[in-house]
Design an enzyme around this catalytic site. Structure first.
Site, short mmCIF file in Angstrom:
data_model
loop_
_atom_site.label_atom_id
_atom_site.label_comp_id
_atom_site.label_asym_id
_atom_site.label_seq_id
_atom_site.Cartn_x
_atom_site.Cartn_y
_atom_site.Cartn_z
N LYS A 109 -2.09 40.14 -16.39
CA LYS A 109 -1.27 40.14 -17.45
C LYS A 109 -0.41 38.57 -17.42
O LYS A 109 -0.37 37.89 -16.25
CB LYS A 109 0.04 41.05 -16.77
CG LYS A 109 1.12 41.25 -18.01
CD LYS A 109 0.43 42.52 -19.04
CE LYS A 109 1.60 42.92 -20.09
NZ LYS A 109 1.24 43.93 -20.46
N ASP A 149 1.45 41.11 -26.41
CA ASP A 149 2.33 42.15 -25.62
C ASP A 149 3.73 41.96 -26.36
O ASP A 149 3.63 41.42 -27.64
CB ASP A 149 2.36 41.73 -24.14
CG ASP A 149 2.78 43.09 -23.37
OD1 ASP A 149 2.29 44.12 -22.95
OD2 ASP A 149 4.25 42.89 -23.02
#
Ligand code: GLU
Length: 419
Positions: A109, A149
């Site tokens: 991430k 995201d």
């Protein structure tokens, strides 16, 4: 208090969930020692020349939690509340998601602490390119594959893949997923998270004997996940009575007209002011008497404070980490079923995997093929999660961690990491 026991710190929550899974499965303590933090974590300074010629420097991160099952994979968010611990946690949740879905990936991430609303389009492009330069050494199609995201989108992915391709001197479409179709994006990727969420929610409702058709639904968050989930829920016959964005929400007891609402949001870039609905706050939306509540915004929305007042029968997590562990326990005691994020929103990374496969093989699929395979992957993961749920008598989230942790542990064992 939630703060005191750390349940609002997503990193501590993610650790705790792995610890529980390792103990419950009776695995060697080394599994937890490896999983309790990212294998690699990079913090970078991202300098951006503003349109007025001044320089602004933002802080960015990339976390690679575990790559036992394959290259790390996970989105990249632009949000003012991004912190190192949040990115660590999000990468740990990606490990669980990929393993649960049976994808050949580990968890990664990234994020930049920035409010994109304060930047121009050109400034966002420079920020995106500078970030990729800063992390270029540790990412790549066989190393770590970013994706969209919160507040990032296909255009941003396009700038990033372009920058990386320039650095490498070759087109490298497999670097990143969630790209525009014309440069190797996959049909169905944009809708995949919302589509997978509604697919999983309908399956769970069926199992609980709750008719999805006619069920009332409230959706918090109207970004890529929430807006698609609301639209597909209403297409499937549910009554979407409330939606919200970061400014606040809208309520209409007879159900909102999603097509008109989407057109309004496109034109005005906000929900506020939409006629034919009453304004409500985000806090009120969560506590509405609906059958299905879909938190599709950010972390820590359902906490020990408001969980006792949640009236939904199903909480279907579109966001990552919207429910704190204390709230989870309260909902469980109340008999509310929580469809955990690691399955609920895993449609996104699943179709990202399909996109990467198409890039690596240079053979592109139809949208029907993508959607059918998405359904197969989601169904298979749900079956595995339910089997653990029945075997260990634990809530669905813990069951999902058990499936994923067992798989990652097995990969680490055969690779010789545990001795
Ligand atoms: N950001 C999405 C998630 O949290 C998608 C990640 C991906 O496609 O790699 O699952």
């Amino acid at each position: 208090m939630a703060e005191a026991d750390g349940s609002l710190n997503p990193y501590l929550r993610a650790r705790e969930a792995f610890r529980d899974a390792v103990e419950r499965l009776g695995l060697e303590p080394a599994v937890y020692e490896i999983l309790k933090q990212p294998l690699r974590f990079l913090e970078v300074a991202v300098p951006v020349v503003r349109d007025d010629g001044s320089l602004a420097v933002f802080t960015g991160y990339r976390s690679q939690h575990n790559d036992a099952l394959g290259p790390t994979k996970g989105g990249l968010r632009f949000h003012p509340s991004v912190t190192a611990d949040e990115v660590r946690a999000l990468s740990m949740w990606m490990t669980v998601k990929s393993a649960l879905l049976g994808l050949p990936y580990g968890g990664g991430k990234g994020g930049i602490a920035v409010d994109v609303d304060t930047l121009s389009e050109r400034e966002i492009e420079r920020l995106s390119r500078e970030y990729i330069r800063a992390v270029s050494l540790i990412i790549g199609p066989e190393k770590d594959i970013p994706a969209p995201d919160v507040s990032t989108n296909p255009q941003i992915m396009a700038w990033m893949v372009d920058e990386y391709s320039r650095i490498r001197g070759e087109n490298t479409f497999g670097l990143i997923t969630g790209k525009p179709l014309v440069i190797g994006g996959s049909p169905g990727r944009l809708e995949a998270t919302g589509r997978g969420l509604i697919h999983a929610t309908r399956a769970l409702a069926r199992e609980m004997g709750l008719a999805f058709e006619g069920a009332t639904v409230a959706v918090q968050g109207f970004g890529n996940v929430g807006s698609v989930a609301a639209l597909l829920a209403s297409r499937a016959g549910a009554r979407v009575v409330a939606v919200s964005d970061k400014e606040g929400g809208l309520y209409r007891a007879q159900g909102l007209d999603l097509d008109r609402l989407l057109a309004y949001k496109r034109d005005h870039r906000r929900l506020a002011g939409f006629p034919e609905a009453e304004p409500i706050t985000n806090a009120q939306l969560l506590e509405l008497p609906v059958d299905i509540l879909i938190p599709a915004a950010l972390e820590n929305q359902i906490t020990a404070e408001n969980a006792p007042r949640i009236q939904a029968r199903i909480v279907a997590e579109g966001a990552n980490g919207p429910t704190t562990p204390e709230a989870d326990r309260i909902l469980f005691d109340k008999g509310v079923m929580v469809l955990p994020d690691v399955l609920g929103n895993a449609g996104g990374v699943t179709v990202s995997y399909f996109e990467w496969v198409q890039n690596q093989t240079r053979y592109y699929w139809t949208e029907t093929e993508v959607n059918e395979r998405l359904e197969t992957f989601m169904t298979r993961a749900m079956t595995a999660m339910h089997r653990m749920h029945a075997r260990y008598g634990v809530p669905l989230r813990q069951a999902a961690y058990l499936v994923a942790t067992a798989r990652v542990a097995e990969a680490m064992r055969v690779r010789g990491w545990l001795k």
